[in-house]
Design a protein around this motif. Structure first.
Motif, PDB file in Angstrom:
ATOM      1  N   TYR A 231     109.199  56.412  43.077  1.00  0.00           N
ATOM      2  CA  TYR A 231     109.997  57.245  42.167  1.00  0.00           C
ATOM      3  C   TYR A 231     109.172  58.491  41.859  1.00  0.00           C
ATOM      4  CZ  TYR A 231     111.783  58.759  37.575  1.00  0.00           C
ATOM      5  OH  TYR A 231     112.255  59.497  36.511  1.00  0.00           O
ATOM      6  N   LEU A 232     109.656  59.644  42.296  1.00  0.00           N
ATOM      7  CA  LEU A 232     108.954  60.899  41.997  1.00  0.00           C
ATOM      8  C   LEU A 232     109.069  61.153  40.505  1.00  0.00           C
ATOM      9  CD1 LEU A 232     107.816  62.044  44.568  1.00  0.00           C
ATOM     10  CD2 LEU A 232     110.123  61.289  45.110  1.00  0.00           C
ATOM     11  N   SER A 233     107.944  61.315  39.835  1.00  0.00           N
ATOM     12  CA  SER A 233     107.960  61.375  38.369  1.00  0.00           C
ATOM     13  C   SER A 233     106.725  62.104  37.856  1.00  0.00           C
ATOM     14  CB  SER A 233     107.961  59.933  37.842  1.00  0.00           C
ATOM     15  OG  SER A 233     107.472  59.884  36.527  1.00  0.00           O
TER      16      SER A 233
ATOM     17  N   GLY B  49     114.694  61.543  40.535  1.00  0.00           N
ATOM     18  CA  GLY B  49     115.298  61.528  39.211  1.00  0.00           C
ATOM     19  C   GLY B  49     115.945  62.857  38.885  1.00  0.00           C
TER      20      GLY B  49
ATOM     21  N   PHE C 256     117.887  64.702  35.012  1.00  0.00           N
ATOM     22  CA  PHE C 256     118.022  64.569  33.549  1.00  0.00           C
ATOM     23  C   PHE C 256     116.658  64.177  32.935  1.00  0.00           C
ATOM     24  CE2 PHE C 256     121.835  62.607  35.682  1.00  0.00           C
ATOM     25  CZ  PHE C 256     122.546  63.790  35.778  1.00  0.00           C
ATOM     26  N   GLU C 257     116.644  63.143  32.061  1.00  0.00           N
ATOM     27  CA  GLU C 257     115.373  62.707  31.458  1.00  0.00           C
ATOM     28  C   GLU C 257     114.668  61.670  32.320  1.00  0.00           C
ATOM     29  OE1 GLU C 257     114.006  64.278  29.032  1.00  0.00           O
ATOM     30  OE2 GLU C 257     115.799  65.507  28.810  1.00  0.00           O
TER      31      GLU C 257
ATOM     32  N   VAL D  83     103.842  65.185  41.714  1.00  0.00           N
ATOM     33  CA  VAL D  83     103.291  66.248  42.577  1.00  0.00           C
ATOM     34  C   VAL D  83     102.513  67.273  41.760  1.00  0.00           C
ATOM     35  CG1 VAL D  83     104.970  65.977  44.438  1.00  0.00           C
ATOM     36  CG2 VAL D  83     105.447  67.601  42.578  1.00  0.00           C
ATOM     37  N   GLY D  84     102.319  67.037  40.481  1.00  0.00           N
ATOM     38  CA  GLY D  84     101.497  67.958  39.699  1.00  0.00           C
ATOM     39  C   GLY D  84     101.835  67.874  38.224  1.00  0.00           C
TER      40      GLY D  84
ATOM     41  N   PHE E  90     103.288  69.420  35.903  1.00  0.00           N
ATOM     42  CA  PHE E  90     104.334  70.337  35.453  1.00  0.00           C
ATOM     43  C   PHE E  90     105.650  69.581  35.629  1.00  0.00           C
ATOM     44  CE2 PHE E  90     105.232  70.847  39.863  1.00  0.00           C
ATOM     45  CZ  PHE E  90     103.994  70.909  40.491  1.00  0.00           C
TER      46      PHE E  90
ATOM     47  N   LEU F 233     109.516  69.528  36.844  1.00  0.00           N
ATOM     48  CA  LEU F 233     110.614  70.099  37.631  1.00  0.00           C
ATOM     49  C   LEU F 233     111.934  69.563  37.079  1.00  0.00           C
ATOM     50  CD1 LEU F 233     108.883  69.436  41.021  1.00  0.00           C
ATOM     51  CD2 LEU F 233     109.433  71.710  40.169  1.00  0.00           C
TER      52      LEU F 233
ATOM     53  N   GLY G 162     114.228  68.147  38.893  1.00  0.00           N
ATOM     54  CA  GLY G 162     114.644  66.955  39.630  1.00  0.00           C
ATOM     55  C   GLY G 162     113.576  66.568  40.640  1.00  0.00           C
ATOM     56  N   GLY G 163     113.729  65.387  41.235  1.00  0.00           N
ATOM     57  CA  GLY G 163     112.705  64.873  42.144  1.00  0.00           C
ATOM     58  C   GLY G 163     112.817  65.385  43.579  1.00  0.00           C
TER      59      GLY G 163
ATOM     60  N   SER H  83     109.948  67.567  44.954  1.00  0.00           N
ATOM     61  CA  SER H  83     108.754  66.710  45.073  1.00  0.00           C
ATOM     62  C   SER H  83     108.882  65.808  46.301  1.00  0.00           C
ATOM     63  CB  SER H  83     108.593  65.822  43.842  1.00  0.00           C
ATOM     64  OG  SER H  83     108.727  66.559  42.666  1.00  0.00           O
TER      65      SER H  83
HETATM   66  C1  LIG Z   1     113.319  66.924  33.931  1.00  0.00           C
HETATM   67  S1  LIG Z   1     112.464  65.729  34.861  1.00  0.00           S
HETATM   68  C2  LIG Z   1     112.261  64.421  33.692  1.00  0.00           C
HETATM   69  C3  LIG Z   1     111.009  64.552  32.903  1.00  0.00           C
HETATM   70  C4  LIG Z   1     110.757  63.375  31.972  1.00  0.00           C
HETATM   71  N1  LIG Z   1     111.695  63.394  30.873  1.00  0.00           N
HETATM   72  C5  LIG Z   1     109.340  63.455  31.423  1.00  0.00           C
HETATM   73  O1  LIG Z   1     109.119  64.134  30.420  1.00  0.00           O
HETATM   74  O2  LIG Z   1     108.425  62.848  32.033  1.00  0.00           O
HETATM   75  C6  LIG Z   1     113.692  65.104  35.958  1.00  0.00           C
HETATM   76  C7  LIG Z   1     113.169  64.498  37.224  1.00  0.00           C
HETATM   77  O3  LIG Z   1     112.442  65.465  37.954  1.00  0.00           O
HETATM   78  C8  LIG Z   1     111.462  64.838  38.752  1.00  0.00           C
HETATM   79  N2  LIG Z   1     110.162  65.483  38.485  1.00  0.00           N
HETATM   80  C9  LIG Z   1     109.912  66.414  37.538  1.00  0.00           C
HETATM   81  N3  LIG Z   1     108.642  66.803  37.551  1.00  0.00           N
HETATM   82  C10 LIG Z   1     108.031  66.115  38.543  1.00  0.00           C
HETATM   83  C11 LIG Z   1     106.701  66.064  39.032  1.00  0.00           C
HETATM   84  N4  LIG Z   1     105.723  66.807  38.516  1.00  0.00           N
HETATM   85  N5  LIG Z   1     106.430  65.238  40.068  1.00  0.00           N
HETATM   86  C12 LIG Z   1     107.399  64.468  40.607  1.00  0.00           C
HETATM   87  N6  LIG Z   1     108.683  64.458  40.172  1.00  0.00           N
HETATM   88  C13 LIG Z   1     109.005  65.272  39.148  1.00  0.00           C
HETATM   89  C14 LIG Z   1     111.483  63.354  38.402  1.00  0.00           C
HETATM   90  O4  LIG Z   1     112.202  62.656  39.407  1.00  0.00           O
HETATM   91  C15 LIG Z   1     112.223  63.333  37.080  1.00  0.00           C
HETATM   92  O5  LIG Z   1     112.916  62.130  36.866  1.00  0.00           O
END
Ligand SMILES: C[S@@+](CC[C@H](N)C(=O)[O-])C[C@H]1O[C@@H](n2cnc3c(N)ncnc32)[C@H](O)[C@@H]1O
Length: 233
Positions: free
Chosen positions: A87-89, A114, A116-117, A134-135, A137, A139, A141-142, A145
């Motif tokens: 799961y990219l997160s 992912g 949304f949240e 991936v860092g 910061f 994004l 969505g995933g 990444s």
């Molecule tokens: C807006 S982000 C959610 C952020 C989450 N609420 C948090 O604060 O950790 C939406 C999706 O973008 C992806 N994403 C955002 N930043 C990422 C990062 N640095 N590396 C990998 N995936 C990322 C993930 O899949 C995440 O579920």
């Protein structure tokens, strides 16, 4: 069976995107790897194929439903599918070249993007999804990444890089950032190429490059530099 990336996303139209051109695109056309993109929304609930809902406990945004994401993961993984499910997160372990190399040596990856949240924690736990970032910061969505991870792995697959572009020599291969590169013209806006690179003396050139790689790494990445120094004892 070549290396296979399965991507679960709410935006399948984003793929192959950059993975369809240049090195990754050519490697895919040659059959070195394959891409299977699955729309998570096909597992959505009800007439509107809902994939998200409000966060338990309140707060802003929406959370991707565990049941929908789990159905997408289950549909993507066949029996005897030993590919890691990632799961990219932004909360995940930072992706690095060692992890990329190990992933490229396996049979592929299943990547959950992912939006949304992010995903309901229960699907991360129940499907044993490994969280990878991936860092530091955030994004939207995933997907981007996932593309970065796939491209990094694909370029390491056998036969994808030409002999002249060995990954042995580039950043992170020996725990250092890469030395500066130069090419023609010999002088650019008054700046010459360092003399040593035109000397034809391979030993001197190698020594200079190593020194430059060390200087850059020490200046820019004290974290890598500390590991490098430790590895040298
Ligand atoms: C807006 S982000 C959610 C952020 C989450 N609420 C948090 O604060 O950790 C939406 C999706 O973008 C992806 N994403 C955002 N930043 C990422 C990062 N640095 N590396 C990998 N995936 C990322 C993930 O899949 C995440 O579920």
């Amino acid at each position: 069976m070549g290396w296979k990336a399965t991507v679960l996303t709410l935006f399948p139209e984003m793929f192959p995107g950059p993975l369809g051109v240049s090195l990754a695109g050519q490697a895919r056309a040659k059959g070195a790897w394959s891409l299977d993109v699955q729309d998570i929304r096909t597992h959505g609930i009800g007439k509107h194929r809902a994939v998200d809902d409000t966060p338990a406990g309140g707060g802003p945004g929406m959370v991707m439903r565990a049941d929908v994401a789990a159905a997408a993961v289950d549909a993507a993984r066949r029996e005897n599918d030993h590919r890691p499910a990632i799961y990219l997160s932004p909360r995940g372990k930072p992706l690095d070249q060692n992890r990329v190399r190990r992933l490229s040596e396996g049979s592929g990856v299943v990547l959950v993007c992912g939006r949304f949240e992010g995903l309901d924690q229960r699907v991360i736990d129940a499907r044993d999804l490994e969280e990878v970032s991936v860092g530091d910061f955030v994004l939207a969505g995933g997907e981007i990444s996932a593309m970065a991870l796939i491209e990094a792995c694909v370029r390491l697959l056998p036969g994808v890089l030409g002999n002249e572009e060995s990954p042995e020599d580039e950043s992170f291969a020996h725990g250092l950032l890469e030395y500066p590169q130069y090419t023609r013209p010999a002088i650019f806006e008054g700046r010459p190429i360092p003399d040593v690179l035109s000397s034809g003396h391979h030993g001197e050139i190698a020594r200079w490059r190593r020194e430059q790689a060390e200087i850059l790494t020490k200046e820019r990445r004290p974290d890598l530099w500390a590991l490098y120094e430790r590895s040298r004892g």
